[in-house]
Design a protein around this motif. Structure first.
Motif, PDB file in Angstrom:
ATOM      1  N   UNK A   1       0.824  -1.214   0.000  1.00 46.75           N
ATOM      2  CA  UNK A   1       0.000   0.000   0.000  1.00 46.75           C
ATOM      3  C   UNK A   1       0.855   1.259   0.000  1.00 46.75           C
ATOM      4  N   UNK A   2       2.085   1.170   0.506  1.00 49.73           N
ATOM      5  CA  UNK A   2       2.983   2.327   0.532  1.00 49.73           C
ATOM      6  C   UNK A   2       4.405   1.904   0.199  1.00 49.73           C
ATOM      7  N   UNK A   3       5.070   2.750  -0.564  1.00 47.59           N
ATOM      8  CA  UNK A   3       6.496   2.596  -0.825  1.00 47.59           C
ATOM      9  C   UNK A   3       7.130   3.988  -0.789  1.00 47.59           C
ATOM     10  N   UNK A   4       8.403   4.023  -0.570  1.00 49.58           N
ATOM     11  CA  UNK A   4       9.126   5.297  -0.535  1.00 49.58           C
ATOM     12  C   UNK A   4       9.412   5.811  -1.935  1.00 49.58           C
ATOM     13  N   UNK A   5       9.607   4.865  -2.881  1.00 48.42           N
ATOM     14  CA  UNK A   5      10.030   5.239  -4.227  1.00 48.42           C
ATOM     15  C   UNK A   5       9.476   4.234  -5.229  1.00 48.42           C
ATOM     16  N   UNK A   6       8.995   4.738  -6.371  1.00 48.31           N
ATOM     17  CA  UNK A   6       8.583   3.894  -7.489  1.00 48.31           C
ATOM     18  C   UNK A   6       9.551   4.164  -8.633  1.00 48.31           C
ATOM     19  N   UNK A   7      10.128   3.103  -9.174  1.00 50.95           N
ATOM     20  CA  UNK A   7      11.059   3.227 -10.293  1.00 50.95           C
ATOM     21  C   UNK A   7      10.420   2.605 -11.516  1.00 50.95           C
ATOM     22  N   UNK A   8      10.289   3.400 -12.577  1.00 49.07           N
ATOM     23  CA  UNK A   8       9.762   2.918 -13.842  1.00 49.07           C
ATOM     24  C   UNK A   8      10.932   2.480 -14.718  1.00 49.07           C
ATOM     25  N   UNK A   9      11.125   1.177 -14.829  1.00 49.15           N
ATOM     26  CA  UNK A   9      12.177   0.628 -15.698  1.00 49.15           C
ATOM     27  C   UNK A   9      11.552  -0.004 -16.926  1.00 49.15           C
ATOM     28  N   UNK A  10      10.361   0.479 -17.278  1.00 50.81           N
ATOM     29  CA  UNK A  10       9.611  -0.142 -18.376  1.00 50.81           C
ATOM     30  C   UNK A  10       9.497   0.739 -19.599  1.00 50.81           C
ATOM     31  N   UNK A  11      10.122   1.880 -19.602  1.00 54.38           N
ATOM     32  CA  UNK A  11      10.002   2.752 -20.772  1.00 54.38           C
ATOM     33  C   UNK A  11       8.673   3.449 -20.794  1.00 54.38           C
ATOM     34  N   UNK A  12       8.004   3.389 -21.939  1.00 54.49           N
ATOM     35  CA  UNK A  12       6.797   4.194 -22.107  1.00 54.49           C
ATOM     36  C   UNK A  12       5.493   3.415 -21.954  1.00 54.49           C
ATOM     37  N   UNK A  13       5.516   2.273 -21.272  1.00 53.60           N
ATOM     38  CA  UNK A  13       4.271   1.561 -21.030  1.00 53.60           C
ATOM     39  C   UNK A  13       3.369   2.391 -20.133  1.00 53.60           C
ATOM     40  N   UNK A  14       2.069   2.421 -20.424  1.00 52.30           N
ATOM     41  CA  UNK A  14       1.108   3.104 -19.552  1.00 52.30           C
ATOM     42  C   UNK A  14       0.947   2.307 -18.282  1.00 52.30           C
TER      43      UNK A  14
END
Length: 184
Positions: free
Chosen positions: A171-184
Motif C-alpha cells: 500500500x505504501x512505498x518510498x520510491x517507485x522506479x519505472x524501468x519499463x520505458x513508455x508503457x502506460x
C-alpha cells in the motif's frame, strides 16, 4: 547528400527498435563541441530473431569499420552480456567498448546511474526505504543491483509493466522506479 567531413570513427546503437533514439543528436553535438568532426553515429536495427552467427558477423563488421563503442538496447542487453567476444560478469549490459581485436568490454551504466540516484536521494534528506520496481526487461537487472548495493533501500515489489501492479503490491512505498520505458 553529405555535408562535411566523411566520418572515420563511429559509435553506434544496436537493438530493436532504434529509430526513436536521439543518441545520434547527442553524439553529433559532443563531436562538434570537442572538434572531432570526423566522428559518425550509426543506428543498427538488430532484434531477437537474428541468429548468433549474424550477431558474430555484425560484431566483426563493426570492428572493421572502426566502431569503438556500442549503446545496447532491447532485446540485446542480456544476450550480449553472455556473448563469447564480450568480457563481462554482469547479467545485462547497455554499453560495449572495443578493447582489442575481436574483444569487447561490457558495461552497465544503468546500474552506476541508479546507484548514484539512490545515493543523491539519501543526501537530499529522502529517507531510504521500500522501492517498487515496474518493468522486468533489460534495465531491471541494473536497477535490482543498484538497490542491493544502496544501504537502507530495499525492493518491496517488482511488477511486470504488461501485467501491472497486481494484488500483492504494497500500500505504501518510498520510491517507485519505472524501468519499463513508455508503457502506460
Amino acid at each position: 547528400f553529405l555535408i562535411g567531413a566523411t566520418p572515420i570513427r563511429y559509435d553506434a546503437l544496436l537493438g530493436d527498435p532504434v529509430a526513436h533514439s536521439i543518441g545520434d543528436v547527442w553524439h553529433r553535438s559532443a563531436a562538434l563541441r570537442s572538434g572531432e568532426i570526423n566522428r559518425g553515429y550509426l543506428k543498427i536495427p538488430f532484434g531477437r530473431d537474428e541468429s548468433d552467427e549474424e550477431l558474430d558477423t555484425l560484431l566483426r563488421l563493426l570492428e572493421r569499420i572502426d566502431v569503438r563503442g556500442l549503446s545496447i538496447t532491447s532485446p540485446l542487453k542480456r544476450r550480449l552480456a553472455k556473448h563469447p567476444a564480450v568480457d563481462c560478469s554482469l547479467d545485462a549490459i547497455n554499453t560495449l567498448r572495443r578493447v582489442a581485436p575481436g574483444r569487447w568490454k561490457g558495461i552497465d551504466t544503468d546500474r552506476v546511474g541508479m546507484t548514484e540516484i539512490l545515493t543523491l536521494l539519501k543526501q537530499s534528506s529522502v529517507v531510504p526505504g521500500a522501492i517498487a520496481l515496474i518493468g522486468r526487461g533489460g534495465v531491471s537487472p541494473a536497477v535490482l543491483s543498484a538497490i542491493s548495493q544502496s544501504p537502507g533501500w530495499f525492493l518491496a515489489h517488482h511488477a511486470s509493466a504488461r501485467d501491472g501492479w497486481g494484488n500483492e503490491a504494497p500500500s505504501e512505498v518510498q520510491l517507485v522506479i519505472n524501468a519499463a520505458g513508455d508503457f502506460d
